[in-house]
Design an enzyme around this catalytic site. Sequence first.
Site, PDB file in Angstrom:
ATOM      1  N   GLY A  16      20.822  31.041  45.527  1.00  0.00           N
ATOM      2  CA  GLY A  16      20.848  29.921  46.476  1.00  0.00           C
ATOM      3  C   GLY A  16      19.447  29.418  46.781  1.00  0.00           C
ATOM      4  CG  ASN A 104      34.517  38.997  43.397  1.00  0.00           C
ATOM      5  OD1 ASN A 104      33.710  38.303  43.997  1.00  0.00           O
ATOM      6  ND2 ASN A 104      34.186  40.139  42.822  1.00  0.00           N
ATOM      7  N   GLY A 129      29.266  33.072  40.668  1.00  0.00           N
ATOM      8  CA  GLY A 129      29.451  34.453  41.140  1.00  0.00           C
ATOM      9  C   GLY A 129      30.364  35.238  40.207  1.00  0.00           C
ATOM     10  CG  ASP A 158      25.597  33.942  29.218  1.00  0.00           C
ATOM     11  OD1 ASP A 158      24.966  34.954  29.542  1.00  0.00           O
ATOM     12  OD2 ASP A 158      26.586  33.520  29.857  1.00  0.00           O
ATOM     13  CG  HIS A 186      28.576  35.316  32.601  1.00  0.00           C
ATOM     14  ND1 HIS A 186      27.368  35.158  31.989  1.00  0.00           N
ATOM     15  CD2 HIS A 186      28.317  35.985  33.747  1.00  0.00           C
ATOM     16  CE1 HIS A 186      26.421  35.700  32.735  1.00  0.00           C
ATOM     17  NE2 HIS A 186      26.970  36.216  33.800  1.00  0.00           N
TER      18      HIS A 186
HETATM   19  P1  NAX Z   1      22.702  37.637  46.340  1.00  0.00           P
HETATM   20  O1  NAX Z   1      23.317  38.943  46.709  1.00  0.00           O
HETATM   21  O2  NAX Z   1      21.232  37.434  46.471  1.00  0.00           O
HETATM   22  O3  NAX Z   1      23.407  36.474  47.171  1.00  0.00           O
HETATM   23  C1  NAX Z   1      24.770  36.372  47.307  1.00  0.00           C
HETATM   24  C2  NAX Z   1      25.024  35.682  48.635  1.00  0.00           C
HETATM   25  O4  NAX Z   1      26.431  35.423  48.720  1.00  0.00           O
HETATM   26  C3  NAX Z   1      24.646  36.509  49.845  1.00  0.00           C
HETATM   27  O5  NAX Z   1      23.779  35.767  50.688  1.00  0.00           O
HETATM   28  C4  NAX Z   1      25.991  36.791  50.524  1.00  0.00           C
HETATM   29  O6  NAX Z   1      25.875  36.822  51.949  1.00  0.00           O
HETATM   30  C5  NAX Z   1      26.794  35.587  50.066  1.00  0.00           C
HETATM   31  N1  NAX Z   1      28.252  35.758  50.146  1.00  0.00           N
HETATM   32  C6  NAX Z   1      28.980  36.871  49.937  1.00  0.00           C
HETATM   33  N2  NAX Z   1      30.276  36.627  50.182  1.00  0.00           N
HETATM   34  C7  NAX Z   1      30.378  35.328  50.534  1.00  0.00           C
HETATM   35  C8  NAX Z   1      31.451  34.498  50.938  1.00  0.00           C
HETATM   36  N3  NAX Z   1      32.695  34.972  51.016  1.00  0.00           N
HETATM   37  N4  NAX Z   1      31.189  33.208  51.244  1.00  0.00           N
HETATM   38  C9  NAX Z   1      29.928  32.739  51.194  1.00  0.00           C
HETATM   39  N5  NAX Z   1      28.868  33.487  50.841  1.00  0.00           N
HETATM   40  C10 NAX Z   1      29.089  34.767  50.519  1.00  0.00           C
HETATM   41  O7  NAX Z   1      23.198  37.359  44.837  1.00  0.00           O
HETATM   42  P2  NAX Z   1      22.595  36.328  43.776  1.00  0.00           P
HETATM   43  O8  NAX Z   1      21.519  37.014  43.012  1.00  0.00           O
HETATM   44  O9  NAX Z   1      22.307  35.053  44.450  1.00  0.00           O
HETATM   45  O10 NAX Z   1      23.828  36.216  42.762  1.00  0.00           O
HETATM   46  C11 NAX Z   1      25.033  35.593  43.140  1.00  0.00           C
HETATM   47  C12 NAX Z   1      26.103  35.811  42.087  1.00  0.00           C
HETATM   48  O11 NAX Z   1      25.710  35.223  40.841  1.00  0.00           O
HETATM   49  C13 NAX Z   1      26.405  37.264  41.773  1.00  0.00           C
HETATM   50  O12 NAX Z   1      27.821  37.424  41.715  1.00  0.00           O
HETATM   51  C14 NAX Z   1      25.811  37.452  40.391  1.00  0.00           C
HETATM   52  O13 NAX Z   1      26.474  38.473  39.671  1.00  0.00           O
HETATM   53  C15 NAX Z   1      26.060  36.101  39.788  1.00  0.00           C
HETATM   54  N6  NAX Z   1      25.287  35.745  38.592  1.00  0.00           N
HETATM   55  C16 NAX Z   1      25.909  35.009  37.640  1.00  0.00           C
HETATM   56  C17 NAX Z   1      25.258  34.577  36.508  1.00  0.00           C
HETATM   57  C18 NAX Z   1      25.960  33.747  35.481  1.00  0.00           C
HETATM   58  O14 NAX Z   1      25.337  33.467  34.448  1.00  0.00           O
HETATM   59  N7  NAX Z   1      27.213  33.321  35.642  1.00  0.00           N
HETATM   60  C19 NAX Z   1      23.848  34.968  36.252  1.00  0.00           C
HETATM   61  C20 NAX Z   1      23.112  35.349  37.488  1.00  0.00           C
HETATM   62  C21 NAX Z   1      23.902  36.186  38.469  1.00  0.00           C
HETATM   63  O15 NAX Z   1      23.924  37.509  38.010  1.00  0.00           O
END
Ligand code: NAX
Length: 326
Positions: A16, A104, A129, A158, A186
């Site tokens: 974010g 999830n 996510g 990717d 992914h």
């Molecule tokens: P962070 O843990 O830094 O941030 C996640 C944020 O989501 C936190 O601030 C948390 O409070 C918030 N959150 C949790 N539940 C929520 C809800 N119900 N409503 C609103 N907000 C909520 O993770 P970050 O590094 O930003 O990664 C976020 C997601 O991206 C993870 O699931 C990660 O695995 C995924 N990714 C996906 C990638 C892709 O290529 N598709 C690559 C990058 C990343 O690994």
Amino acid sequence: MAPVKVTVTGAAGQIGYALLFRIASGQLLGADVPVTLSLLEITPALKAAEGTAMELDDCAFPLLKGIEITDSADKAFDGANVALLVGARPRTAGMERGDLLEANGGIFGPQGKAINSHAADDIRVLVVGNPANTNALIAQAAAPDVPAERFTAMTRLDHNRALSQLAAKLKVSVTDIKKMTIWGNHSATQYPDLFHTEVGGKIAAELVEDAWLRETFIPKVAKRGAAIIEARGASSAASAANAAIDHVHDWVNGTPEGDWTSAAIPSDGSYGVPEGIISSFPVVSRDGRWEIVQGLSIDEFSRERIDASVGELVEERDAVRALNLI
Ligand code: NAX
């Protein structure tokens, strides 16, 4: 021009933080498109989201017409035109796949429902996510009034990783490479395909050694996320945000002639991928819609790998079905 409302979930997280400033500066939709940002977070993270919003204010971005911060999905998606679903429940030690999918489901089901009830008619959803493909399927199932094709998941990171690895190997610029494809999920089973990729008019698979393709390139792209965590002590953030920008930018503005990109979109049965599964394909964007590139010949080597990754998606779909999440 009325501002476009972009909702970002998990707005206080590390992706974010890398994403919001680029949206507000015009890189998501275009340098002439005003935006409002809606930041959805869980209650304990609202204060951190407010801090990020203060910094957004301090950039005095000309295109940023407003910021709202909320822990209510109904409010966050009200009138949303673009939704970037970044916040998810990470896998923690000892967590089985079923537990992860269920946790999830508790996030993406209600968010899909809120999108269904409140988003604008042209809503486009990108799920970042993880597990991104299946989280997108859960959100889509909860939004029966939104066209299914509006729910997509991100494999653009990717795709970009594959471009960069190939460019380094061949000592060319990434702009010399066309028609890269990521197939499937992914996850570590994804299949980066060099058999249709073109470099200076030649097929990439013919420009590299077979052993490099099989033993270096494919695993390196698939396991790059883990390598970043190992090196950085944190998962990919700026590169993930960059890929999200690329995905939505191309979805809205189109892909260049003579090239394609990769995105996980609902399958129409193309290439033997079961209909409805949200799987990565070679895609072009025309008139604001993703289309799967048709007519590619798939050899036995590619077939096995596509089937393995799609098989994993089918298992995830069956698991969320069994949990009544879709
Ligand atoms: P962070 O843990 O830094 O941030 C996640 C944020 O989501 C936190 O601030 C948390 O409070 C918030 N959150 C949790 N539940 C929520 C809800 N119900 N409503 C609103 N907000 C909520 O993770 P970050 O590094 O930003 O990664 C976020 C997601 O991206 C993870 O699931 C990660 O695995 C995924 N990714 C996906 C990638 C892709 O290529 N598709 C690559 C990058 C990343 O690994």
